[in-house]
Design a protein around this motif. Sequence first.
Motif, short mmCIF file in Angstrom:
data_model
loop_
_atom_site.label_atom_id
_atom_site.label_comp_id
_atom_site.label_asym_id
_atom_site.label_seq_id
_atom_site.Cartn_x
_atom_site.Cartn_y
_atom_site.Cartn_z
N UNK A 47 0.84 -1.19 0.00
CA UNK A 47 0.00 0.00 0.00
C UNK A 47 0.87 1.24 0.00
N UNK A 48 0.54 2.17 -0.88
CA UNK A 48 1.30 3.41 -0.94
C UNK A 48 0.38 4.57 -0.57
N UNK A 49 0.98 5.76 -0.47
CA UNK A 49 0.22 6.91 0.00
C UNK A 49 -1.01 7.21 -0.85
N UNK A 50 -0.97 6.82 -2.12
CA UNK A 50 -2.12 7.03 -2.99
C UNK A 50 -3.37 6.38 -2.44
N UNK A 51 -3.22 5.19 -1.89
CA UNK A 51 -4.37 4.49 -1.31
C UNK A 51 -4.81 5.11 0.00
N UNK A 52 -3.86 5.74 0.67
CA UNK A 52 -4.19 6.22 2.02
C UNK A 52 -5.12 7.42 1.99
N UNK A 217 -7.14 11.71 -7.24
CA UNK A 217 -6.09 10.73 -7.42
C UNK A 217 -4.77 11.41 -7.07
N UNK A 218 -4.08 10.83 -6.12
CA UNK A 218 -2.80 11.42 -5.69
C UNK A 218 -1.74 11.23 -6.76
N UNK A 219 -1.04 12.31 -7.07
CA UNK A 219 0.05 12.18 -8.04
C UNK A 219 1.27 11.58 -7.37
#
Length: 402
Positions: A47-52, A217-219
């Motif tokens: 899991x990366x920050x995009x999911x958080x 959506x986080x870049x």
Amino acid sequence: MSIDLKTWETLTRGVTEIISEAELKAKLAKGKPLNIKLGVDPTAPDIHLGFTVVMRKLRQFQDLGHRVILIVGDYTATVGDPSGKSKTRRILTHAEVLANAETYKQQFFKIVDPAKTEVVYNGDWFSKMTFTEVTNLMAQITVAQMLEREDFRNRYEGGQPISLHEFLYPMMQGYDSVMIEADVELGGTDQKFNVLRGRELQRSVGKEPQVGMFLPILLGTDGREKMSKSLGNTIGVNDAPQDMFHKLFTLPDALVESYFQLLTDVPLENLSAKLAQVTAGEIHPNLLKEELAKNIVAQYHGTDAADAAAQEEKRIHSGQAIPSNIPEFQVSLGSQWVPSLLVLAGLAKSNGDGRRFIEGGSVTFDEVKITDPKAQVEVTGTHLLRVGKRNFARIIALDAAS
RNA sequence: GGGUCGAUGCCCGAGUGGUUAAUGGGGGCGGACUGUAAAUCCGCUGGCUUCGCCUACAGUGGUUCAAAUCCACUUCGGCCCA
């Protein structure tokens, strides 16, 4: 559980769109715990920050007394979400999915409160579905509606293959909402189509439709594309503090605002004030980035680790200081060809790659520049091998006797 | 099922018998500049102890002194017709 202004501000922070706000307010006003749905297909266990971004929102709902229902898409994952995809996804085996799910949950609960979470597998209902039921489900939508989706349309018009089974995915996700009686479904903006299926399917069976809440959506660290493992621009929740700090600190400036907004609780009015000061030249941009990096690292590793990471980062990059944690490699005593040492230390992909680094003038051994690709080097004890500014390895002679 | 077009290095995409490890762009990496950012500029981007050799242009076979380029078949895909 009345909806005061502060609650509403918390829940809508960073949110791109709510379908619909009025429905959400009505649901909240009932004063009962709501079912907040998040569906995941555990295809990417890291899991990366995009999911958080979405997970943090789930947590905010929980803190207000609501219940999260995490749907592990063990069946949908075998279909593969076409959202935002330009290619057909590889179909995972059921066993792979189940194994990934465990890893996923471990990381998921770093943010989301397990006590207020129910985990369900959609195989529970899909595995029991008959073909007739599948047919009826698919009858609820038309091909034209499917092709309205940007990703499908782009692929179709671009002559890219679309497999028919990919049409199943949005319908399955929608059906999940029916089964768990979701009140709110969270997702990135790319989930809009799928979430709307849920609303329609719920309505068609006479249930109250869920509210769709969409987050940006986080870049990724490249500042261009969305954060995604396959693009290699991620910051993982399991990344070491130093690593995490470094990636956040070297982030393109343009991302700082959105990262603060989506990944921290820093009050938005403070944030805009600071950003204005940066623009005015009153605050150095790096100061703000340091704050961002500390804040996020602290969330996963604690404030002590975050402070230490900040110190180390400064130490390494303000001068020629060498990092304290350098990977070590043992090699046999004596004369060594430099390119092969680079490969051994993981600094080069191949001898040829190592040669090229030398020819490019970026290799040093004990801080002495190596210029000849044929160079041999005497390994007698502990040495420092370096490529460029940031890639280090320690070479330790392995005594032939031991 | 019929017709037709296509498959090139991480990605996109030139190349249609011989200076071709293969033009160009993107991405990535190294360097300069800078703020550890952005923009810009320079170099590198198949393997091998490398003035040489090996492996590569979907796969298999063939034609030729010589093929990514020609032929046949296979696999996969697009489009049109059913």
